[in-house]
Scaffold this motif. Structure first.
Motif, mmCIF file in Angstrom:
data_model
loop_
_atom_site.group_PDB
_atom_site.id
_atom_site.type_symbol
_atom_site.label_atom_id
_atom_site.label_comp_id
_atom_site.label_asym_id
_atom_site.label_seq_id
_atom_site.Cartn_x
_atom_site.Cartn_y
_atom_site.Cartn_z
ATOM 1 N N GLY A 46 -13.346 15.511 -5.696
ATOM 2 C CA GLY A 46 -14.440 16.389 -6.063
ATOM 3 C C GLY A 46 -14.094 18.023 -5.542
ATOM 4 O O GLY A 46 -14.530 18.901 -5.450
ATOM 5 N N HIS A 65 0.888 -1.144 0.121
ATOM 6 C CA HIS A 65 -0.136 0.015 0.041
ATOM 7 C C HIS A 65 0.853 1.265 0.026
ATOM 8 O O HIS A 65 0.366 2.124 -0.393
ATOM 9 C CB HIS A 65 -1.122 -0.021 1.007
ATOM 10 C CG HIS A 65 -1.976 0.884 0.822
ATOM 11 N ND1 HIS A 65 -3.327 0.134 1.543
ATOM 12 C CD2 HIS A 65 -2.665 2.047 0.382
ATOM 13 C CE1 HIS A 65 -4.436 1.526 1.072
ATOM 14 N NE2 HIS A 65 -3.580 2.251 0.411
ATOM 15 N N ASP A 85 -5.128 13.233 0.101
ATOM 16 C CA ASP A 85 -5.168 12.180 1.331
ATOM 17 C C ASP A 85 -3.973 12.241 1.927
ATOM 18 O O ASP A 85 -3.672 13.015 2.887
ATOM 19 C CB ASP A 85 -5.623 11.021 0.835
ATOM 20 C CG ASP A 85 -5.883 9.928 1.939
ATOM 21 O OD1 ASP A 85 -6.200 10.375 2.851
ATOM 22 O OD2 ASP A 85 -6.102 8.718 1.718
HETATM 23 N N1 LIG Z 1 -3.505 3.580 -2.741
HETATM 24 C C1 LIG Z 1 -3.615 4.572 -1.901
HETATM 25 O O1 LIG Z 1 -3.063 5.213 -0.841
HETATM 26 C C2 LIG Z 1 -5.060 5.294 -2.034
HETATM 27 C C3 LIG Z 1 -5.362 6.527 -1.597
HETATM 28 C C4 LIG Z 1 -6.423 6.935 -1.945
HETATM 29 C C5 LIG Z 1 -7.485 6.378 -2.821
HETATM 30 N N2 LIG Z 1 -7.156 5.263 -3.375
HETATM 31 C C6 LIG Z 1 -8.002 4.428 -3.955
HETATM 32 O O2 LIG Z 1 -8.738 5.409 -5.207
HETATM 33 C C7 LIG Z 1 -10.110 5.302 -5.194
HETATM 34 C C8 LIG Z 1 -10.469 6.852 -5.477
HETATM 35 O O3 LIG Z 1 -10.052 7.700 -4.755
HETATM 36 P P1 LIG Z 1 -10.711 8.665 -3.686
HETATM 37 O O4 LIG Z 1 -12.018 7.842 -3.106
HETATM 38 O O5 LIG Z 1 -9.738 8.881 -2.539
HETATM 39 O O6 LIG Z 1 -11.158 9.887 -4.468
HETATM 40 P P2 LIG Z 1 -11.993 10.277 -5.756
HETATM 41 O O7 LIG Z 1 -12.495 9.055 -6.400
HETATM 42 O O8 LIG Z 1 -11.447 11.109 -6.800
HETATM 43 O O9 LIG Z 1 -13.216 10.905 -5.173
HETATM 44 C C9 LIG Z 1 -14.138 10.433 -4.468
HETATM 45 C C10 LIG Z 1 -15.039 11.561 -3.904
HETATM 46 O O10 LIG Z 1 -15.973 12.059 -5.008
HETATM 47 C C11 LIG Z 1 -17.271 11.897 -4.767
HETATM 48 N N3 LIG Z 1 -17.908 11.636 -6.031
HETATM 49 C C12 LIG Z 1 -17.561 10.782 -6.725
HETATM 50 N N4 LIG Z 1 -18.463 10.758 -8.031
HETATM 51 C C13 LIG Z 1 -18.961 12.038 -7.819
HETATM 52 C C14 LIG Z 1 -19.749 12.881 -8.650
HETATM 53 N N5 LIG Z 1 -20.060 12.109 -9.998
HETATM 54 N N6 LIG Z 1 -20.239 14.021 -8.319
HETATM 55 C C15 LIG Z 1 -19.924 14.507 -7.094
HETATM 56 N N7 LIG Z 1 -18.915 14.049 -6.239
HETATM 57 C C16 LIG Z 1 -18.501 12.880 -6.544
HETATM 58 C C17 LIG Z 1 -17.586 10.760 -3.740
HETATM 59 O O11 LIG Z 1 -18.515 10.790 -2.927
HETATM 60 P P3 LIG Z 1 -19.824 9.692 -2.912
HETATM 61 O O12 LIG Z 1 -19.088 8.233 -2.918
HETATM 62 O O13 LIG Z 1 -20.739 10.080 -2.069
HETATM 63 O O14 LIG Z 1 -20.416 9.682 -4.395
HETATM 64 C C18 LIG Z 1 -16.241 10.873 -2.818
HETATM 65 O O15 LIG Z 1 -16.269 11.681 -1.941
HETATM 66 C C19 LIG Z 1 -10.443 4.958 -3.678
HETATM 67 O O16 LIG Z 1 -11.487 4.566 -3.456
HETATM 68 C C20 LIG Z 1 -9.162 3.863 -3.462
HETATM 69 O O17 LIG Z 1 -9.474 2.673 -4.095
HETATM 70 C C21 LIG Z 1 -5.853 4.779 -2.961
#
Ligand SMILES: NC(=O)c1ccc[n+]([C@@H]2O[C@H](COP(=O)([O-])OP(=O)(O)OC[C@H]3O[C@@H](n4cnc5c(N)ncnc54)[C@H](OP(=O)(O)O)[C@@H]3O)[C@@H](O)[C@H]2O)c1
Length: 270
Positions: free
Chosen positions: A190, A104, A263
């Motif tokens: 977002g 990770h 993050d």
């Molecule tokens: N390897 C790592 O260290 C690491 C770190 C961070 C993330 N990740 C991975 O990457 C994925 C994505 O990153 P992330 O979850 O941090 O951020 P992201 O996908 O950039 O954004 C997710 C956020 O945007 C909102 N959202 C999604 N679609 C939307 C839309 N169409 N309109 C308005 N708001 C919207 C979601 O809320 P709702 O759910 O309420 O729609 C959530 O709050 C994670 O889930 C994880 O699998 C990995």
């Protein structure tokens, strides 16, 4: 590897189960999980339940048609601890094997990184895991791993990438070694949906800001991992096949880079 996968971070077990089902119905074929997200069990069960339910699985998908990723929470200098931890993830998801298993982060220091990698390599060789990769690896960590002459080459480095943090140096190091870039936080959580350039370009292409950002990631050939726990959003976020961002507009979006970290940023960990 599917190029658009649903991120499972910050989802409770029941949210993950629901979202995985909606996503499979909508055409997603990949899911990005992690030990840290505490929903491997529910996500894996939702995949298995979907595959077994002929009223939902009308396309007749099989296990091998779905890609599931998980990640090691903590690197360790104990080989046995890491092997055990990987087995626990495989058991938790109940999918028989994990398609892609990542370290990770690079936290823990050189010895922990390389020992953990050795354990992941053995998990690949013994069939618990199909492919191995890393996450949040900076250039130095990639070079360290490649110089260690790994028996199993890392297929992916999952890092934060979006127009507001384009990570060109790490992407170049990945390209040099044939490592796929997986773009996390492709929507910048977002935080920039109201940025004037995003609003203007979304209007120009008749899409949402989220679709514009997913499309940017897709056109850069990243594996892109948008997260949503809402059905309408997760369906729309992956629906980016109907338009193409021009070269000039791609360049304009590349130029929005401000090093935004949504993050954490372990890429310069010692
Ligand atoms: N390897 C790592 O260290 C690491 C770190 C961070 C993330 N990740 C991975 O990457 C994925 C994505 O990153 P992330 O979850 O941090 O951020 P992201 O996908 O950039 O954004 C997710 C956020 O945007 C909102 N959202 C999604 N679609 C939307 C839309 N169409 N309109 C308005 N708001 C919207 C979601 O809320 P709702 O759910 O309420 O729609 C959530 O709050 C994670 O889930 C994880 O699998 C990995």
């Amino acid at each position: 590897m599917p190029q658009i996968q649903l991120g499972l971070y910050m989802m409770s077990g029941s949210e993950a189960a629901r979202s995985v089902r909606w996503a499979l119905q909508a055409g997603y074929r990949g899911f990005d999980g992690a030990q840290w997200y505490c929903n491997e069990r529910e996500a894996g069960k939702a995949i298995r339940d979907f595959l077994a339910d002929t009223s939902l699985n009308t396309a007749g998908l099989k296990r091998e048609d779905v890609h599931f990723t998980s990640k090691l929470r903590d690197n360790s200098t104990s080989y046995d601890a890491v092997r055990k931890s990987i087995r626990k993830s495989v058991d938790a998801c109940g999918l028989g094997y994990i398609d892609l298993f990542l370290l990770h982060s690079p936290y823990g220091g050189r010895e922990a990184r390389l020992t953990s990698w050795r354990a992941v390599e053995d998990a690949v060789q013994e069939g618990e895991v199909r492919m191995a990769g890393v996450s949040n690896y900076g250039v130095r960590h990639i070079e360290e791993l490649m110089e260690s002459a790994p028996r199993v080459a890392p297929v992916a480095n999952q890092i934060e990438v979006h127009p507001f943090n384009t990570q060109t140096a790490i992407r170049e190091a990945c390209d040099k070694h044939g490592i796929v870039v997986e773009a996390y936080a492709p929507l910048a959580r977002g935080m920039r949906f109201r940025h004037p350039a995003i609003v203007r370009l979304a209007k120009k292409y008749g899409c949402t800001p989220a679709q514009l950002m997913v499309r940017w990631s897709f056109q850069h050939e990243f594996v892109t991992l948008p997260k949503s726990a809402k059905q309408d959003r997760l369906v729309a976020n992956a629906n980016v096949g109907g338009f193409e961002i021009s070269e000039g507009d791609m360049r304009e979006m590349d130029g929005l880079d401000e090093g935004l970290v949504t993050d954490w940023d372990p890429t310069d960990a010692p």
